[in-house]
Each structure stands twice: as C-alpha cells, then as structure tokens.
Design an enzyme around this catalytic site. Structure first.
Site, mmCIF file in Angstrom:
data_model
loop_
_atom_site.group_PDB
_atom_site.id
_atom_site.type_symbol
_atom_site.label_atom_id
_atom_site.label_comp_id
_atom_site.label_asym_id
_atom_site.label_seq_id
_atom_site.Cartn_x
_atom_site.Cartn_y
_atom_site.Cartn_z
ATOM 1 N N LYS A 122 30.949 44.936 40.200
ATOM 2 C CA LYS A 122 31.787 45.254 39.034
ATOM 3 C C LYS A 122 30.985 45.167 37.734
ATOM 4 O O LYS A 122 31.049 46.069 36.892
ATOM 5 C CB LYS A 122 33.001 44.299 39.004
ATOM 6 C CG LYS A 122 33.931 44.434 40.208
ATOM 7 C CD LYS A 122 35.125 43.514 40.123
ATOM 8 C CE LYS A 122 34.791 42.075 40.359
ATOM 9 N NZ LYS A 122 34.344 41.779 41.744
ATOM 10 N N THR A 123 30.226 44.088 37.580
ATOM 11 C CA THR A 123 29.406 43.926 36.378
ATOM 12 C C THR A 123 28.307 44.990 36.317
ATOM 13 O O THR A 123 28.010 45.536 35.252
ATOM 14 C CB THR A 123 28.781 42.521 36.337
ATOM 15 O OG1 THR A 123 29.829 41.548 36.378
ATOM 16 C CG2 THR A 123 27.952 42.324 35.081
ATOM 17 N N ARG A 140 25.595 41.129 46.608
ATOM 18 C CA ARG A 140 25.109 39.885 46.012
ATOM 19 C C ARG A 140 24.653 38.909 47.081
ATOM 20 O O ARG A 140 23.598 38.269 46.964
ATOM 21 C CB ARG A 140 26.193 39.248 45.140
ATOM 22 C CG ARG A 140 25.725 37.974 44.433
ATOM 23 C CD ARG A 140 26.863 37.319 43.672
ATOM 24 N NE ARG A 140 27.341 38.177 42.598
ATOM 25 C CZ ARG A 140 28.500 38.001 41.960
ATOM 26 N NH1 ARG A 140 29.295 37.018 42.322
ATOM 27 N NH2 ARG A 140 28.860 38.816 40.990
ATOM 28 N N ASP A 176 34.840 39.830 31.755
ATOM 29 C CA ASP A 176 34.893 39.413 33.160
ATOM 30 C C ASP A 176 36.038 38.416 33.339
ATOM 31 O O ASP A 176 36.433 37.748 32.386
ATOM 32 C CB ASP A 176 33.564 38.776 33.543
ATOM 33 C CG ASP A 176 33.344 38.748 35.049
ATOM 34 O OD1 ASP A 176 34.148 39.345 35.785
ATOM 35 O OD2 ASP A 176 32.349 38.129 35.488
ATOM 36 N N THR A 212 38.819 39.450 40.016
ATOM 37 C CA THR A 212 38.899 39.254 41.461
ATOM 38 C C THR A 212 40.350 39.074 41.900
ATOM 39 O O THR A 212 40.630 39.022 43.094
ATOM 40 C CB THR A 212 38.091 38.010 41.886
ATOM 41 O OG1 THR A 212 38.546 36.879 41.130
ATOM 42 C CG2 THR A 212 36.609 38.213 41.635
#
Length: 343
Positions: free
Chosen positions: A69-70, A223, A114, A163
């Site tokens: 997402k980032t 990640r 975020d 999330t």
C-alpha cells in the site's frame, strides 16, 4: 507545533543514507510486481488527471500488512512528479495537527495517511470538507463567542491506507472518489519474482530452489519475502555458504518459520485452540486472554494467513481449527470436527 509528517524525495537522498527496505521498494511501475488490476485502474486514473491538468482524486488502499500500500503511494507520487508527505492516523491527535499538515501542502502535493482507520471522529469531520471542496473549517473560541474561519487549501490528493476497512466510517469511505482498492495476497510465482529482483538489488546470488523455498514460507506477502531473504542472506554469509535451499531451510528454522511460513505465535494460536479449547469454537476475546496477546495482533497479522491457507475457520460462535490445522500440528482431529465447522 511539532511536525508529524515527513516529506520524501528519493532523488535528493544519498544512496548510503537510504534505508534498506526503501532500496528494495520498486521505483517504477514496471518494477511493481502483482496487483495488476489495481495498476491498470490507477494508470487510467492518473492519465486522465494529467490530461485535465488536475491532481488525481483521493484514493484508499486496504488489505493485510505488507502487500504494498505504501509502495503504491510512492509510485503514484513519482508517476505524477508530486511531492509526497507522509503521516499516520495515530500521529494526528488533534484538529490542530491536521490543520498544520493540510496548510503546509503545496498545489499538487500528495498527502499519504497510513492507518487512517485510527483517526478519531472529530478529525474525520474536519477532513470531509478538505477532501470535498478544498476548504478547512476551523472553530476559534468556545461558547457564544466561538466563530468559524474557513481556509482555502491548494488542490491536493489524499492517499490513505488501512488494514481494517471496517474501522472506517461510511462517510469517510465515500469521499475517496478516485477509488477504494483492495490489495490481494500474491501468488508464489509473483513472490519468487520479487525475491529474485530483491536478490539482484542486494547483490547476492540465489539458487532457484532457494527462491522457491523462501516464497513458500513468505505468507504470500512481499514484505515477509524480503525479510526472509535478508535473514537467509545473513546466514549464508556467516556460514560462508551459497544461498541454497539447504541454507534457507537452516536459516528459517532458526527463526522458527516452518514450511508453511507459520511463526511460533501462529503455532501457539493453533495449539491453544486445539488443546485448551478442544478445537473451538472460541471467541477472539478469550483467545487473546489465553495467549496474553493483543486482539488486534491476532486479528490483523496472524488470522488472515491462517484463514487463507485453511488452518482455521471462523464460525458464528468463534474460531475453529480445521482438519488441515490438526494435520499440521500432527494432532488427531476430533470426531465432531465437521459439526464444529458448521457452527
């Protein structure tokens, strides 16, 4: 007032000062692997905005942690040539914090928030007109003498990530006129491709079977894949060995990551449901108390993957371990398992 945002401009940062995770982050659309449907939709959105000479509309990304997402927010900033300023829901504690962030934006800037589901409702109310009409309404004073000042904001794009989409109010979700996009888990093939790309950036040679082994334990998440690759690289370096399947297996065994990618905490959840609660059903509150673990950690980090690979199931009465879960723990499943799964 303390500045709770940070501006990024990778081209001005010396290479040796960039965090390792940032170096592994794709800097071009062609390098971003997976999420093809989202990329296609974003390309249309950005191209249309460029033709209109206007910043893109507000965008919301949601999904489990570590899916990119980032990274997508940074890529949008690069694609549009915009400055990106980053903050998070917990960092914006007061209306004044939000006002400080918004009034420091320049025309065409991107604001990335975020964990936006952790904004409190008062701040949400102030954010609505800023997103819809580009104005900021600030109340000065209290009681009968209070007055409202309206500040005009430059045209900007809000990109938010969460999330927990259910934690966002419907009015806030509806303000993301550019789109609300759900990031999906990656396939093993996509994860392998990410691992091979990251290995090149890290300057390490990785055998094909080693990449497959890491991918199989990466929880379908980039990640996690990059984390396991770096720890496997460290192990191979210290042991003066090649980054082979054997080295990966030994390195990840030391970390407690098994062949399905489960960690010690994942296995504890399974064992707790299987032994303390006879396979379930068990509610999240009870499970959290039994494990001395936060509910949010179980719900946001452990549970999505356990559900994804079919080791647990959620019924109206709570969490239940499945036959596959019992097999992974090497524990015989009870005779009434099917009845439990049906709730």
């Amino acid at each position: 007032m303390e500045d709770k945002t940070r501006a990024t401009n990778d081209s001005n940062v010396p290479e040796n000062d960039v965090y390792l995770d940032q170096t592994l982050r794709p800097s071009r659309w062609d390098d971003y692997i997976g999420q093809n449907s989202i990329k296609q939709n974003l390309k249309i959105l950005l191209d249309a905005a460029e033709e209109r000479k206007h910043p893109p509309e507000h965008i919301l990304f949601y999904g489990p942690p570590g899916l990119g997402k980032t990274t997508l927010a940074h890529l949008i900033a690069k694609e549009t040539g915009s400055q990106i300023k980053i903050t998070s829901g917990p960092a914006i504690e007061k209306v004044g914090d939000l006002a400080s962030v918004l009034t420091n934006l320049a025309s065409g800037d991107i604001l990335f928030i975020d964990e936006i589901h952790r904004l409190n409702k008062t701040i949400e109310e102030v954010l609505y007109p800023a997103m819809e009409s580009g104005s900021l309404d600030i109340i000065i004073g209290k009681g009968p003498s209070a007055r409202t000042i309206q500040l005009e904001l430059p045209a900007f794009t809000l990109i938010a990530a969460t999330t927990r989409i259910a934690g966002l109010s419907k009015p806030l979700q509806s303000r993301f006129s550019g789109g609300v996009f759900r990031l999906e888990f990656y396939s093993n093939e996509e994860i392998e491709e990410i691992i091979n790309r990251s290995a090149v950036i890290l300057g390490v040679e990785i055998e094909e079977e080693a990449a497959k082994e890491i991918a199989a334990r990466s929880r379908f998440t980039p990640r996690t894949a990059n984390y396991l690759l770096k720890r496997s690289r460290d192990y191979a370096q210290v042991k003066k060995s090649k980054l082979s399947k054997t080295a990966v297996h030994e390195a990840l065994s030391l970390l407690g990551v098994d062949k399905l990618g489960l960690t010690n905490s994942d296995r504890e959840i399974l064992r707790c449901i299987a032994t303390k609660f006879s396979g379930g059903p068990v509610g999240l509150n009870t499970l959290s108390a039994s494990l001395s673990e936060e509910q949010a950690t179980i719900e946001e980090f452990n549970e999505p993957y356990l559900l994804q690979i079919g080791l647990i199931d959620r019924t109206p009465r709570g969490r239940v371990i499945t036959k596959t879960g019992y097999e992974h723990l090497d524990i015989p499943s009870p005779s009434d398992l099917q009845e439990k799964l049906l709730g």
